[in-house]
Enzyme design. Sequence first.
Site, PDB file in Angstrom:
ATOM      1  N   HIS A 190      12.974  -3.726   2.445  1.00 15.00           N
ATOM      2  CA  HIS A 190      12.471  -4.677   3.368  1.00 15.00           C
ATOM      3  C   HIS A 190      12.915  -6.162   3.464  1.00 15.00           C
ATOM      4  CE1 HIS A 190       8.670  -1.778   2.696  1.00 15.00           C
ATOM      5  NE2 HIS A 190       9.283  -1.416   4.085  1.00 15.00           N
ATOM      6  N   LYS A 222      -4.852   4.249   7.870  1.00 13.19           N
ATOM      7  CA  LYS A 222      -3.558   4.635   7.187  1.00 13.19           C
ATOM      8  C   LYS A 222      -4.191   4.484   5.426  1.00 13.19           C
ATOM      9  CE  LYS A 222       1.083   4.324   9.094  1.00 13.19           C
ATOM     10  NZ  LYS A 222       2.305   3.770   9.030  1.00 13.19           N
ATOM     11  N   ARG A 250      17.201   3.764   7.687  1.00 17.79           N
ATOM     12  CA  ARG A 250      17.767   4.307   6.600  1.00 17.79           C
ATOM     13  C   ARG A 250      18.601   5.332   6.424  1.00 17.79           C
ATOM     14  NH1 ARG A 250      12.040   4.572   3.693  1.00 17.79           N
ATOM     15  NH2 ARG A 250      11.754   5.547   5.601  1.00 17.79           N
ATOM     16  N   SER A 303       8.394   2.412   0.315  1.00 21.54           N
ATOM     17  CA  SER A 303       7.150   2.126  -0.554  1.00 21.54           C
ATOM     18  C   SER A 303       6.363   3.125  -1.043  1.00 21.54           C
ATOM     19  CB  SER A 303       6.053   1.329   0.409  1.00 21.54           C
ATOM     20  OG  SER A 303       6.811   0.288   1.194  1.00 21.54           O
TER      21      SER A 303
HETATM   22  O1  PNS Z   1       6.365   0.602   7.892  1.00 21.90           O
HETATM   23  P1  PNS Z   1       5.782   1.750   9.100  1.00 21.90           P
HETATM   24  O2  PNS Z   1       4.553   2.191   8.555  1.00 21.90           O
HETATM   25  O3  PNS Z   1       6.997   2.526   9.128  1.00 21.90           O
HETATM   26  O4  PNS Z   1       5.712   0.921  10.416  1.00 21.90           O
HETATM   27  C1  PNS Z   1       5.067   1.606  11.416  1.00 21.90           C
HETATM   28  C2  PNS Z   1       4.854   0.699  12.632  1.00 21.90           C
HETATM   29  C3  PNS Z   1       3.742  -0.403  12.017  1.00 21.90           C
HETATM   30  C4  PNS Z   1       5.883  -0.219  13.006  1.00 21.90           C
HETATM   31  C5  PNS Z   1       3.993   1.455  13.685  1.00 21.90           C
HETATM   32  O5  PNS Z   1       3.303   2.290  13.181  1.00 21.90           O
HETATM   33  C6  PNS Z   1       3.507   0.428  14.879  1.00 21.90           C
HETATM   34  O6  PNS Z   1       4.317  -0.390  15.337  1.00 21.90           O
HETATM   35  N1  PNS Z   1       2.378   0.611  15.030  1.00 21.90           N
HETATM   36  C7  PNS Z   1       1.398  -0.172  15.944  1.00 21.90           C
HETATM   37  C8  PNS Z   1       0.910   0.550  16.896  1.00 21.90           C
HETATM   38  C9  PNS Z   1       1.856   0.729  17.948  1.00 21.90           C
HETATM   39  O7  PNS Z   1       2.428  -0.054  18.640  1.00 21.90           O
HETATM   40  N2  PNS Z   1       2.085   2.018  18.424  1.00 21.90           N
HETATM   41  C10 PNS Z   1       3.076   2.247  19.516  1.00 21.90           C
HETATM   42  C11 PNS Z   1       4.549   2.644  18.895  1.00 21.90           C
HETATM   43  S1  PNS Z   1       4.763   4.359  18.918  1.00 21.90           S
END
Ligand code: PNS
Length: 160
Positions: free
Chosen positions: A17, A41, A90, A128
């Site tokens: 990150h 989560k 990745r 993570s």
């Molecule tokens: O680190 P992560 O868990 O892969 O991040 C995922 C994240 C936070 C980017 C994604 O879950 C997100 O954007 N969540 C907010 C809700 C949202 O906008 N959902 C619509 C996109 S599908």
Amino acid sequence: MAIAVYPGSFDPATYGHIDIIQRAGSLFDEIIVGVLNNSAKSPLFSVEERVNILKRVTEDVPNVQIKAFSGLAVNFARDCGAQVIVRGLRAVTDFEYELQMAQTNRVLAPDIDTMFLTTNLEYAYLSSTIVKEVNAFQGDISKFVPPFVAEVLQEKYKQR
Ligand code: PNS
């Protein structure tokens, strides 16, 4: 002014990150890291803890801000005045989910683009989840996270 947001769970932040944040910091005028506040989560670290960890490990990035957000990433991006959402890729296994998110976000907000930065090969295997697992079994996580993150992770497991 080109502003990007980098949304994620960051539970906790890894060297992968941090690498993306540093590189995005040199591409944009401002990079705003959005830490998702999502109780569904059930993260190991609270949103406040994740924000504080990120603030600490990005102290050397001059144009970064760390903020918590809830709800849609595109709304967070809009609130920040950002034109771009940055995500790290990745491996091919990330691609399907990332593409789906990017396309959904583009339908929701056609004025905001997603840009993918390919993760530095050194960290391509890192997540993570893996770091938490290795730490839970007292494995050496010093190659995965900065010393401060290793410290707070070890503390967290002592409390459990
Ligand atoms: O680190 P992560 O868990 O892969 O991040 C995922 C994240 C936070 C980017 C994604 O879950 C997100 O954007 N969540 C907010 C809700 C949202 O906008 N959902 C619509 C996109 S599908």
